[in-house]
Motif scaffolding. Structure first.
Motif, PDB file in Angstrom:
ATOM      1  N   ALA A 116       0.840  -1.209   0.000  1.00 46.97           N
ATOM      2  CA  ALA A 116       0.000   0.000   0.000  1.00 46.97           C
ATOM      3  C   ALA A 116       0.870   1.252   0.000  1.00 46.97           C
ATOM      4  CB  ALA A 116      -0.925  -0.016   1.215  1.00 46.97           C
ATOM      5  N   ILE A 117       2.015   1.201   0.659  1.00 51.33           N
ATOM      6  CA  ILE A 117       2.924   2.362   0.674  1.00 51.33           C
ATOM      7  C   ILE A 117       3.677   2.473  -0.649  1.00 51.33           C
ATOM      8  CG2 ILE A 117       5.019   3.296   1.764  1.00 51.33           C
ATOM      9  CD1 ILE A 117       3.968   2.033   4.413  1.00 51.33           C
ATOM     10  N   MET A 118       4.127   1.351  -1.176  1.00 49.47           N
ATOM     11  CA  MET A 118       4.943   1.377  -2.402  1.00 49.47           C
ATOM     12  C   MET A 118       4.120   1.680  -3.649  1.00 49.47           C
ATOM     13  SD  MET A 118       7.556  -1.822  -1.900  1.00 49.47           S
ATOM     14  CE  MET A 118       8.612  -1.399  -3.291  1.00 49.47           C
ATOM     15  N   GLY A 119       2.878   1.267  -3.658  1.00 49.85           N
ATOM     16  CA  GLY A 119       2.027   1.498  -4.825  1.00 49.85           C
ATOM     17  C   GLY A 119       1.977   0.283  -5.735  1.00 49.85           C
ATOM     18  N   THR A 120       0.781  -0.057  -6.189  1.00 50.87           N
ATOM     19  CA  THR A 120       0.600  -1.253  -7.018  1.00 50.87           C
ATOM     20  C   THR A 120      -0.118  -0.905  -8.312  1.00 50.87           C
ATOM     21  OG1 THR A 120      -1.439  -1.701  -5.809  1.00 50.87           O
ATOM     22  CG2 THR A 120       0.533  -2.883  -5.089  1.00 50.87           C
ATOM     23  N   LYS A 121       0.019  -1.795  -9.272  1.00 49.17           N
ATOM     24  CA  LYS A 121      -0.734  -1.707 -10.524  1.00 49.17           C
ATOM     25  C   LYS A 121      -2.140  -2.288 -10.298  1.00 49.17           C
ATOM     26  CE  LYS A 121       3.432  -2.815 -13.163  1.00 49.17           C
ATOM     27  NZ  LYS A 121       4.020  -3.825 -14.024  1.00 49.17           N
ATOM     28  N   PRO A 122      -2.999  -2.112 -11.269  1.00 48.96           N
ATOM     29  CA  PRO A 122      -4.346  -2.667 -11.107  1.00 48.96           C
ATOM     30  C   PRO A 122      -4.351  -4.166 -10.811  1.00 48.96           C
ATOM     31  CG  PRO A 122      -4.300  -1.158 -12.961  1.00 48.96           C
ATOM     32  CD  PRO A 122      -2.883  -1.289 -12.490  1.00 48.96           C
ATOM     33  N   ASP A 123      -3.360  -4.919 -11.302  1.00 46.84           N
ATOM     34  CA  ASP A 123      -3.346  -6.359 -11.038  1.00 46.84           C
ATOM     35  C   ASP A 123      -2.743  -6.714  -9.677  1.00 46.84           C
ATOM     36  OD1 ASP A 123      -0.625  -6.043 -11.317  1.00 46.84           O
ATOM     37  OD2 ASP A 123      -0.395  -7.424 -12.996  1.00 46.84           O
ATOM     38  N   GLY A 124      -2.408  -5.702  -8.896  1.00 50.84           N
ATOM     39  CA  GLY A 124      -1.900  -5.966  -7.554  1.00 50.84           C
ATOM     40  C   GLY A 124      -0.388  -6.099  -7.465  1.00 50.84           C
ATOM     41  N   SER A 125       0.293  -6.152  -8.610  1.00 51.80           N
ATOM     42  CA  SER A 125       1.760  -6.238  -8.564  1.00 51.80           C
ATOM     43  C   SER A 125       2.343  -4.847  -8.317  1.00 51.80           C
ATOM     44  CB  SER A 125       2.300  -6.837  -9.863  1.00 51.80           C
ATOM     45  OG  SER A 125       2.031  -5.976 -10.951  1.00 51.80           O
ATOM     46  N   LEU A 126       3.600  -4.816  -7.894  1.00 51.82           N
ATOM     47  CA  LEU A 126       4.233  -3.535  -7.573  1.00 51.82           C
ATOM     48  C   LEU A 126       4.424  -2.695  -8.832  1.00 51.82           C
ATOM     49  CD1 LEU A 126       6.979  -4.731  -5.097  1.00 51.82           C
ATOM     50  CD2 LEU A 126       4.907  -3.451  -4.531  1.00 51.82           C
ATOM     51  N   ARG A 127       4.204  -1.401  -8.683  1.00 45.74           N
ATOM     52  CA  ARG A 127       4.406  -0.506  -9.816  1.00 45.74           C
ATOM     53  C   ARG A 127       5.879  -0.446 -10.198  1.00 45.74           C
ATOM     54  NH1 ARG A 127       3.027   5.234  -9.868  1.00 45.74           N
ATOM     55  NH2 ARG A 127       3.513   5.062  -7.666  1.00 45.74           N
ATOM     56  N   TYR A 128       6.723  -0.338  -9.192  1.00 45.63           N
ATOM     57  CA  TYR A 128       8.158  -0.216  -9.436  1.00 45.63           C
ATOM     58  C   TYR A 128       8.930  -1.132  -8.502  1.00 45.63           C
ATOM     59  CZ  TYR A 128       6.865   4.209 -11.707  1.00 45.63           C
ATOM     60  OH  TYR A 128       6.313   5.167 -12.495  1.00 45.63           O
ATOM     61  N   THR A 129      10.000  -1.704  -9.026  1.00 46.85           N
ATOM     62  CA  THR A 129      10.883  -2.504  -8.178  1.00 46.85           C
ATOM     63  C   THR A 129      12.327  -1.999  -8.235  1.00 46.85           C
ATOM     64  OG1 THR A 129      11.195  -4.083  -9.979  1.00 46.85           O
ATOM     65  CG2 THR A 129       9.454  -4.573  -8.393  1.00 46.85           C
ATOM     66  N   VAL A 130      12.538  -0.852  -8.877  1.00 45.46           N
ATOM     67  CA  VAL A 130      13.860  -0.230  -8.858  1.00 45.46           C
ATOM     68  C   VAL A 130      13.750   1.163  -8.249  1.00 45.46           C
ATOM     69  CG1 VAL A 130      14.648  -1.494 -10.902  1.00 45.46           C
ATOM     70  CG2 VAL A 130      13.656   0.791 -11.171  1.00 45.46           C
ATOM     71  N   GLY A 131      14.862   1.689  -7.812  1.00 41.65           N
ATOM     72  CA  GLY A 131      14.901   3.031  -7.241  1.00 41.65           C
ATOM     73  C   GLY A 131      16.327   3.542  -7.288  1.00 41.65           C
ATOM     74  N   ASP A 132      16.486   4.823  -7.101  1.00 41.49           N
ATOM     75  CA  ASP A 132      17.825   5.408  -7.144  1.00 41.49           C
ATOM     76  C   ASP A 132      17.848   6.563  -6.157  1.00 41.49           C
ATOM     77  OD1 ASP A 132      20.390   6.085  -7.877  1.00 41.49           O
ATOM     78  OD2 ASP A 132      19.788   7.155  -9.694  1.00 41.49           O
ATOM     79  N   THR A 133      18.218   6.234  -4.918  1.00 42.75           N
ATOM     80  CA  THR A 133      18.196   7.256  -3.875  1.00 42.75           C
ATOM     81  C   THR A 133      19.527   8.008  -3.856  1.00 42.75           C
ATOM     82  OG1 THR A 133      19.038   5.774  -2.146  1.00 42.75           O
ATOM     83  CG2 THR A 133      16.677   5.794  -2.496  1.00 42.75           C
ATOM     84  N   HIS A 134      19.439   9.310  -3.781  1.00 41.46           N
ATOM     85  CA  HIS A 134      20.653  10.137  -3.764  1.00 41.46           C
ATOM     86  C   HIS A 134      20.798  10.942  -2.480  1.00 41.46           C
ATOM     87  CE1 HIS A 134      22.070  10.241  -8.160  1.00 41.46           C
ATOM     88  NE2 HIS A 134      21.211   9.269  -8.066  1.00 41.46           N
ATOM     89  N   HIS A 135      19.727  11.624  -2.136  1.00 45.75           N
ATOM     90  CA  HIS A 135      19.865  12.595  -1.055  1.00 45.75           C
ATOM     91  C   HIS A 135      18.909  12.292   0.073  1.00 45.75           C
ATOM     92  CE1 HIS A 135      21.123  14.626  -4.827  1.00 45.75           C
ATOM     93  NE2 HIS A 135      22.217  14.643  -4.112  1.00 45.75           N
ATOM     94  N   THR A 136      19.437  12.399   1.258  1.00 36.22           N
ATOM     95  CA  THR A 136      18.592  12.225   2.435  1.00 36.22           C
ATOM     96  C   THR A 136      18.878  13.362   3.399  1.00 36.22           C
ATOM     97  OG1 THR A 136      18.000  10.729   4.221  1.00 36.22           O
ATOM     98  CG2 THR A 136      20.286  10.636   3.489  1.00 36.22           C
ATOM     99  N   HIS A 137      17.796  13.965   3.888  1.00 37.40           N
ATOM    100  CA  HIS A 137      17.927  15.026   4.876  1.00 37.40           C
ATOM    101  C   HIS A 137      16.813  14.860   5.890  1.00 37.40           C
ATOM    102  CE1 HIS A 137      21.104  16.946   2.625  1.00 37.40           C
ATOM    103  NE2 HIS A 137      20.400  16.707   1.540  1.00 37.40           N
ATOM    104  N   ALA A 138      17.034  15.405   7.073  1.00 29.26           N
ATOM    105  CA  ALA A 138      16.125  15.121   8.187  1.00 29.26           C
ATOM    106  C   ALA A 138      15.383  16.374   8.632  1.00 29.26           C
ATOM    107  CB  ALA A 138      16.928  14.537   9.348  1.00 29.26           C
TER     108      ALA A 138
END
Lengths: 646, 646
Positions: free
Chosen positions: B121-143
């Motif tokens: 539910a947090i990651m997001g799914t397609k209509p068939d229930g599978s994940l929309r995305y399974t890759v990512g590219d994180t660069h910056h993190t700030h608090a």
């Protein structure tokens, strides 16, 4: 919760004081363990009655060299199972620094494992092209041998969830094969052989043995679920080179850990639930379980002679290794040595003489002499139980054992949260009646609840007795808190002296189980591929471009920092696209990535490597495919523009 | 390849000697960089002409305390982006030990991220229930901030591939929200605000700003791909609490890094490709690019006043921040300060006065005074370029800058493979004409090609000047070889004295980009959940069992070491099963796992946590669901038998 009296153990307490935790005592133990789990965070490991604190100077000397200075290299490689991350981890040792993670059973977004066509072919796909499995549970990793020592060629690792074995090449640290074990559930222990049982010229690994832990109806088609007598497990032999399944052995009980002899003749598995119960209380009804010894030469002769069956749709030949069918030593394929209840680890000593079984539910280790088991198979030992040359108390919850090559064994005590160092010869003398034989040499607290343990080259004839690593299942208060999920704690102990000295600890992502540690000179790696390693390589930017056959499109790309060729390509919505990328950079460490926004694609190409992905161009628009792996001062500008016409 | 003359730089060489690498020089630079990439493995970082080696005693003192003894805790948390592993990594600092990885954009087989219904539910799914995305590219993190310092509440992290922002709770170190940025491609820089620009009572983070790097046709529907004038990028404001998108600003150029002022009034982005070219040579045609300052109060007033448009199907209000539309300072929403070509990092100094832009293709850093930019917006500064109070040479390839709270800046030099320590006040004096002002204080070699840099609390008013971490993009020969894919190298430098001292280095899996380091007292974590945190909790083993409605089945399970309840359950082939598992164990660190063989299911439940999975029972047979997270002496025996009737 009661503890073994360590002082008494140090004095080699009389056998029988608390011989082992048998069925009658189980209810009490369960309560005891349950009580333990009520507050492990606040209940530190019991202090030994006679703690032997190392002197400050010993500790100082022992710790020397554990933290490499900037630019210094580690002396050893550590090869660690990742647990339910489904990968293999490579550490520098003794620093404990993680150098690499090798994806095996689970997709890896960094390298594109499970996304590239090449990795999908290794992992296995469903008819629709999606991955068959995206979870894994790796426990044990062991490496190939030549002449009884590591040869740096391969390491293997199990997946317990889906009964698969993966092989990792140690020149590139890449998984190159995954094999399904048919009719197996809960594939747990794993060990390569060390030479051929018959042919003395084959002095290297050619087989990998795989233990099947969970007993299931065979075949497992939903028909015999209610009949416990139909439940069995299998020990499987996989060919080390082809990774094909050679044969399987039907056995009683649940296969836990696995070990092999240095002479190539025997494999051993510890079996719990020899009762073949499906409910907890049935699994605990017998007084003892068993350590099984597989006579490899005889099994392979039986396979050759066609004394086999098959199960379900599998064509793998299966021989009968059940206890009932193997009572006659002259024909037995498998020998059942009974050992205390629910044995866990079984480890072969580096002198080639002994297998050590740990009690888990018994405070004992059982030492079985290889020669005597062979004698039994040869008809020269009347009672197989006489192969047990020591069964001595070492502490509560013994699980796994490592060796220093100087005759000492180091066993983890899960419940006591300790490592006990004990002398194998002294234990044998004590067992033989010499009550003055002091087999316990030392104890050290670990933090907390240790599982696997290993020492530098411990599983080889070159055990060097320098460093010990201990995988502790609970870290509790040892590291800064990071919320509900704690890291586990890998502790590093100097064992070069008489006393063990704790020198460092490392948090690790859950959950490593087994691991091995080998000298750095064993490993010879390749840092740069060759274009010819890949039949689909795009060898020149001139060959790059888009090649269309109807709606099937091949896009050939090359990378040379900071440029992709071609710098743009145009697709039509609905095209089935296979994109092939060759990294033409030749420089070590000059890896590129390739991501297509909103197309769920990212993968890397190492120097001179080629990879491919296939996708449907289902979204119109402009998509800047970009390099995701920092490569150059103009890395951010390194892109190719993918245009998908509506 | 030519190098900046470090000796000259130390003497504050006259500006103009090689002012910056402009268009005319680009061809030469490209060749030079290309040549560099031909053999970085064998070409070590250039030795400074006047290397200032630390004294042995300084080094010894500096290194003290970097390696915690067993049982000692680190002093700081490090929060690291994972790069194309799509996660956030938590380190102990200065030890550099990895304590935790927080899955965000990419599935994680260990915890079941992407497999449990709650994480899907947090990651997001397609209509068939599978994940929309399974890759990512994180660069910056700030608090998140309160009163100009970290408050330990949230950290945010970007996904460049799919233009998403994730929030991680710092009490549980779990990602709780992911938001898509509409009409953005290549979401790169990210920074929270530090207080409200108008309301002095709001002294904490309420907005997070997100830079859109790639210019695309807006809307990106495949129609205007051939028309470069239609390509634009957007800067996006996300609400820190709701994680909804508040507004966007249309801008010229590609948004690189982002920073915010301590007074809450301005956000800044470094823009390259202000030419809005789509081809490399077009992107390089101008002599300078720009650092943009966003007047948050004016933008929000414009949004309030309805001076907005929308793009495509997105309902997010968009204001016009292009250069052409913002020439009049009295009404401008955005100020374009021109800076040398292709600026990369922009960092706010902890005294609240300055923004430092790094040149990347220029050997300079540009210091822009916040007050003067505000003066321009207020009509009190005739020429915006006068906000530049220093533009001084520091070395080749400056990328990012950290601060020690004592007036010094530390800038990574990608091409020189160095960190340069320089004094901001001295640089301003030098820029103003005082050629005796020696602004370069020290240099140190790093290994190799450094990108991001940060110091303890460097991004806050509490910058304490103790430790510096440097993310080096190439490790080459610094660690044992592990095949073609090298780890990157995070180096740790003691900056408590006048001279920088290199004290340790750590291999890390590619590829961390940005990171922050905060004192351990800032973070207050929860180690045990409460049952009521989860509406679907199974609060008692008595409530466990199977609940059927036609072919829809709910299986409610509990875990208490070493037992799952129920210990078995029977399904029919074809059932749609939702399995809910609550971990009733209350003890810190007592996590359980739950795997179903051949059903591609594994996830963990931390103490008192509830999770659920949904699947179709499509394979008949007996499946031993087992605990994958070591929990107890009888962990191996902790199972529930799932029977699927044919």
């Amino acid at each position: 919760m009661s503890h073994v009296n360590n002082e008494a153990s140090l004095e080699s307490a009389p056998i029988g004081r608390r011989r082992f935790i048998n069925t009658a005592a189980l209810a009490g133990l369960t309560v005891g363990v349950g009580a333990c789990t009520e507050k492990p965070a606040t209940a530190p490991a019991p202090t030994p009655a006679a703690p032997a604190a190392p002197t400050a100077s010993a500790a100082a000397n022992a710790g020397a060299g554990i933290h490499p200075k900037p630019g210094e290299l580690d002396s050893y490689y550590g090869i660690w199972s990742g647990g339910h991350t489904g990968d293999m981890r490579i550490l520098g040792f003794p620093s404990g620094r993680e150098l690499h993670r090798v994806p095996c059973f689970v997709p890896d977004a960094l390298v594109g494992w499970g996304r590239t066509n090449e990795s999908k072919a290794i992992m296995g796909t469903k008819p629709d092209g999606s991955l068959r499995y995206t979870v894994g549970d790796t426990h044990h990793t062991h490496a190939s041998y030549t002449d009884g020592d590591y040869d740096g060629k391969y390491a293997w690792i199990n997946d317990k969830i889906n009964a698969r074995i993966a092989r990792v090449r140690l020149d590139t640290f890449v998984c190159d094969k995954i094999t399904d074990l048919p009719n197996v559930q809960g594939f747990h222990g794993i060990f390569p052989d060390k030479r051929d049982p018959v042919d003395p010229a084959i002095n290297h690994t050619t087989r990998v043995f795989c233990g099947g832990e969970f007993s299931i109806p065979l075949p497992n088609d939903g028909k015999d679920a209610a009949d416990p007598t139909k439940y069995r497990s299998l020990m499987t032999c996989v060919d080390a080179e082809t990774m094909g399944v050679r044969w399987q052995v039907l056995i009683d009980g649940n296969c836990d850990l696995l070990a092999t002899s240095f002479d190539g003749k025997l494999a051993a598995t510890n079996q719990y639930n020899t009762e073949s119960g499906v409910h907890y209380e049935d699994m605990m009804s017998a007084e003892r379980d068993a350590c099984l010894f597989y006579n490899i030469a005889r099994i392979e002769q039986a396979v050759k002679d066609g004394k086999t069956t098959t199960i379900g749709s599998s064509k793998v030949p299966v021989v009968d290794g059940t206890k009932e069918a193997n009572k006659d030593p002259k024909t037995a394929l498998v020998a059942y040595v009974t050992v205390p209840k629910n044995p866990h680890g079984v480890n072969a000593s580096p002198d080639g003489k002994y297998f050590i079984c740990s009690g888990k539910l018994s405070p004992t280790t059982t030492t079985i002499e290889l020669k005597k088991v062979l004698d039994w198979f040869d008809g020269n030992l009347d009672d197989l139980q006489k192969s047990i040359v020591a069964e001595v108390e070492v502490g509560l919850g013994p699980l796994h054992t490592a060796f220093d090559g100087r005759g000492n064994a180091y066993t983890t005590l899960f419940l006591d949260s300790q490592v006990v160092k004990w002398n194998v010869d002294a234990a044998i003398k004590f067992h033989a009646g010499d009550k003055n034989a002091k087999y316990v040499v030392d104890r050290i607290d670990v933090h907390y609840q240790p599982g696997h343990i290993n020492a530098t080259h411990s599983e080889t004839k070159s055990a060097d007795g320098k460093w010990l690593a201990v995988g502790c299942k609970f870290s509790k208060d040892r590291f800064l808190p990071v919320g509900p999920l704690h890291p586990e704690n890998e502790q590093i102990i100097d064992i070069s002296g008489e006393k063990m000295v704790m020198v460092a600890e490392h948090p690790v992502r859950p959950e490593p189980h087994d691991f091995i540690i080998m000298r750095r000179d064993v490993i010879k790696t390749r840092q740069v591929y060759e274009l010819d390693d890949f039949p689909n390589a795009v060898k020149d930017p001139k060959d790059a471009g888009l090649f269309r056959e109807g709606n099937k499109v091949t896009v050939k790309l090359t990378s040379q920092a900071p440029v992709f060729s071609p710098r743009e390509f145009t697709l039509k919505k609905g095209d089935e696209v296979t994109l092939i990328l060759t990294n033409l950079d030749k420089v070590e460490d000059l890896t590129h990535g390739f991501a297509i926004p909103h197309y769920n694609i990212n993968f890397i190409v190492n120097p001179q490597e080629t990879k491919s992905v296939t996708f449907i161009a289902d979204q119109p628009g402009v998509f800047w495919a970009y390099c995701t792996h920092f490569c150059h001062a103009l890395h951010l500008e390194m892109r190719s523009r993918m245009i998908v016409e509506a």
